[in-house]
Design an enzyme around this catalytic site. Structure first.
Site, PDB file in Angstrom:
ATOM      1  N   PHE A  38      -4.671   2.734 -11.430  1.00 29.48           N
ATOM      2  CA  PHE A  38      -4.038   1.910 -10.401  1.00 29.48           C
ATOM      3  C   PHE A  38      -5.119   1.052  -9.736  1.00 29.48           C
ATOM      4  CE2 PHE A  38      -1.952   1.269  -6.245  1.00 29.48           C
ATOM      5  CZ  PHE A  38      -0.715   0.852  -6.676  1.00 29.48           C
ATOM      6  N   ASP A  72      -6.564  11.264  -9.817  1.00 28.41           N
ATOM      7  CA  ASP A  72      -5.564  10.772  -8.875  1.00 28.41           C
ATOM      8  C   ASP A  72      -4.204  11.305  -9.317  1.00 28.41           C
ATOM      9  OD1 ASP A  72      -3.699   9.340  -7.362  1.00 28.41           O
ATOM     10  OD2 ASP A  72      -5.038   7.611  -7.181  1.00 28.41           O
ATOM     11  N   TYR A  82       3.812   9.884  -0.187  1.00 22.77           N
ATOM     12  CA  TYR A  82       5.119   9.226  -0.038  1.00 22.77           C
ATOM     13  C   TYR A  82       5.867   9.001  -1.341  1.00 22.77           C
ATOM     14  CZ  TYR A  82       2.046   5.158  -0.869  1.00 22.77           C
ATOM     15  OH  TYR A  82       1.105   4.297  -1.371  1.00 22.77           O
ATOM     16  N   LYS A  83       5.321   9.480  -2.453  1.00 23.93           N
ATOM     17  CA  LYS A  83       6.040   9.305  -3.726  1.00 23.93           C
ATOM     18  C   LYS A  83       6.883  10.558  -3.986  1.00 23.93           C
ATOM     19  CE  LYS A  83       2.740   5.866  -5.187  1.00 23.93           C
ATOM     20  NZ  LYS A  83       1.398   5.621  -5.745  1.00 23.93           N
ATOM     21  N   ARG A 107      10.578  -0.312 -14.424  1.00 25.80           N
ATOM     22  CA  ARG A 107      10.117   1.054 -14.253  1.00 25.80           C
ATOM     23  C   ARG A 107      11.206   1.898 -13.605  1.00 25.80           C
ATOM     24  NH1 ARG A 107       4.809   2.568 -10.800  1.00 25.80           N
ATOM     25  NH2 ARG A 107       6.160   1.867  -9.131  1.00 25.80           N
TER      26      ARG A 107
HETATM   27  C1  LIG Z   1       0.590   4.674  -5.137  1.00 25.65           C
HETATM   28  C2  LIG Z   1      -0.820   4.839  -5.551  1.00 25.65           C
HETATM   29  C3  LIG Z   1      -1.862   4.669  -4.638  1.00 25.65           C
HETATM   30  C4  LIG Z   1      -1.547   4.205  -3.246  1.00 25.65           C
HETATM   31  O1  LIG Z   1      -2.645   4.188  -2.436  1.00 25.65           O
HETATM   32  P1  LIG Z   1      -2.434   3.910  -0.869  1.00 25.65           P
HETATM   33  O2  LIG Z   1      -3.783   4.011  -0.314  1.00 25.65           O
HETATM   34  O3  LIG Z   1      -1.472   4.931  -0.372  1.00 25.65           O
HETATM   35  O4  LIG Z   1      -1.825   2.564  -0.732  1.00 25.65           O
HETATM   36  C5  LIG Z   1      -3.158   4.927  -5.066  1.00 25.65           C
HETATM   37  N1  LIG Z   1      -3.403   5.306  -6.338  1.00 25.65           N
HETATM   38  C6  LIG Z   1      -2.418   5.454  -7.241  1.00 25.65           C
HETATM   39  C7  LIG Z   1      -2.726   5.888  -8.626  1.00 25.65           C
HETATM   40  C8  LIG Z   1      -1.100   5.214  -6.879  1.00 25.65           C
HETATM   41  O5  LIG Z   1      -0.123   5.339  -7.762  1.00 25.65           O
END
Ligand SMILES: *Cc1c(COP(=O)(O)O)cnc(C)c1O
Length: 412
Positions: A126, A197, A222-223, A371
């Site tokens: 990401f 992650d 939050y996911k 998705r």
């Molecule tokens: C959703 C997501 C994030 C989000 O990071 P925030 O700091 O909460 O915005 C980070 N890494 C991955 C792999 C994600 O899917």
């Protein structure tokens, strides 16, 4: 043999997780397949946040830090996440955002491998994780290099100058699942450490960090954990690193004695030194309510259901829309997927907008990915049937050609 609606209903009847759906405040006539981006609202989160606001904040005011153990929330909520990710309770705390935790963990890892200069990642990671690595490398005086390879080149790229292998376990676009055990071992064999992650893993299927020998991990609240928009994230540090790991953001909540108000920083023992500032109690309250729903969930059933939902979705799209031009972008085998399925289509953006207008919410990722995320606690098998039926209608009626579906919003 073709799959029928009746078949989907029978799968719901046999589903041991079906009873959790009622714990979520999902709107009527919406099929929500975006829990991989923002989890649904647990009904008890609403009640508990209201109580913390009115009674704890409103009436007990600052006494609540002790009276209602606000101060212990990062560790208490972290321990509830630990069970889902194969960690010990004292190896996880909730703090900051995933991005910030990547920064803190990555700097801590690099300090543990001072004679190595490469941060190895893949192009399915990401972007914020990669950006944090780039920013940290710059801050450290350009002594480090972020090397981004394709996922099939990871093992071959684990050379003796790699300090850390930093990966997101599930590719956010394709849902491809990395083999955490094998890659962690390959990294360790060359003397590198790992930073995983778990943004698309925690709460979607069981993770076994300690079983895999993982060193550091971060993840999102939050996911699939359903903590609400912008919920705080978590960070894991394996116990064997607790004494030596040091993170760069010396905040008072990570101090050994925050209320001694010493002029010099002295890190707290253990995972607590990864805390920085005052914990966001309202957000932690919502996140804890989401996590409490997992308390009696048998984790193997999460994995089985998430795989079965994805398999059903793929099979139904292929059965009902054989000539739609939708190309599967995810692994066909559930064992190689996280909890999402993606399809490619050159008109992916307007197709998704048209589908959302019909009440089926997924999302779009550039350049051409539709998705669909399957949160096993609240997505049903009949939802999958309904989603594919609506997708079929969108494609058959060429609804995506309408101009209102082509305008790009700020958030896709
Ligand atoms: C959703 C997501 C994030 C989000 O990071 P925030 O700091 O909460 O915005 C980070 N890494 C991955 C792999 C994600 O899917």
């Amino acid at each position: 043999m073709s799959i029928s609606l009746q078949h989907c209903r029978e799968m719901d009847t046999a589903d041991p997780l079906a009873r959790y759906r009622d714990a979520f405040a999902l709107p009527e006539r919406i099929v929500y397949l975006d829990g991989n981006s923002l989890g649904a609202l647990p009904k008890q989160a609403e009640q508990r946040v209201r109580d913390v606001m009115a009674r704890q904040w409103g009436q007990d005011l600052i006494k609540s830090w002790n009276l209602h153990d606000w101060i212990g929330a990062p560790q208490r909520v972290g321990a509830k996440i630990a069970r889902l990710i194969g960690a010990q309770p004292h190896e996880v705390v909730v703090a900051d955002s995933t991005s910030l935790n990547v920064f803190k963990a990555l700097d801590a890892v690099l300090r543990l491998r001072p004679d190595r200069h490469i941060i190895l990642s893949d192009d399915g990671n990401f972007p914020t994780d990669l950006y944090m690595a780039q920013g940290l490398a710059k801050l450290l005086g350009a002594k480090h290099e972020l090397k981004i390879v394709s996922s099939d080149q990871i093992t071959a790229s684990l050379t003796k100058d790699v300090a850390v292998l930093m990966l997101t376990e599930v590719d956010y676009r394709t849902g491809q699942l990395h083999d955490m055990a094998a890659l962690t071992k390959a990294a360790h064999d060359t003397g590198a450490l790992t930073l995983w992650d778990l943004a698309h893993s925690a709460g979607a299927f069981p993770v076994d960090l300690n079983g895999c020998g993982a060193d550091f991990a971060v993840g999102c609240g939050y996911k699939y954990l359903n903590g609400g928009p912008g919920a705080p994230a978590f960070i894991f540090v394996a116990e064997r690193w607790h004494e030596r790991a040091e993170q760069p953001l010396f905040g008072w909540m990570g101090h050994d004695a925050p209320f001694a108000f010493d002029l010099d920083y002295r890190p707290r023992p253990g995972i607590d030194r990864f805390l920085v500032g005052t914990p966001p109690i309202l957000s932690l309250t919502a996140l804890e309510a989401g996590l409490d729903l997992f308390a009696d969930v048998e984790l193997g059933s999460l994995r089985r259901k998430s795989g079965a939902l994805g398999d059903l979705f793929i099979a139904l799209v292929e059965q009902e829309l054989p000539d739609s031009g939708l190309v599967l972008a995810s692994p066909r085998s559930a064992a190689e997927r996280g909890s999402q399925v993606s399809f490619r289509h050159p008109e992916g953006y307007p197709i998704m907008q048209a589908l959302i207008a019909r009440g089926v919410i997924g999302d779009f990722r550039a350049p051409d990915i539709l998705r669909f995320g399957f949160a096993p606690l609240y997505v049903s098998f009949v939802d999958i049937w309904d989603a594919v039926a609506q997708l079929k209608a969108v494609m058959a009626g060429m609804e995506w050609q309408r101009p209102e579906f082509r305008r790009r919003a700020a958030v896709t």
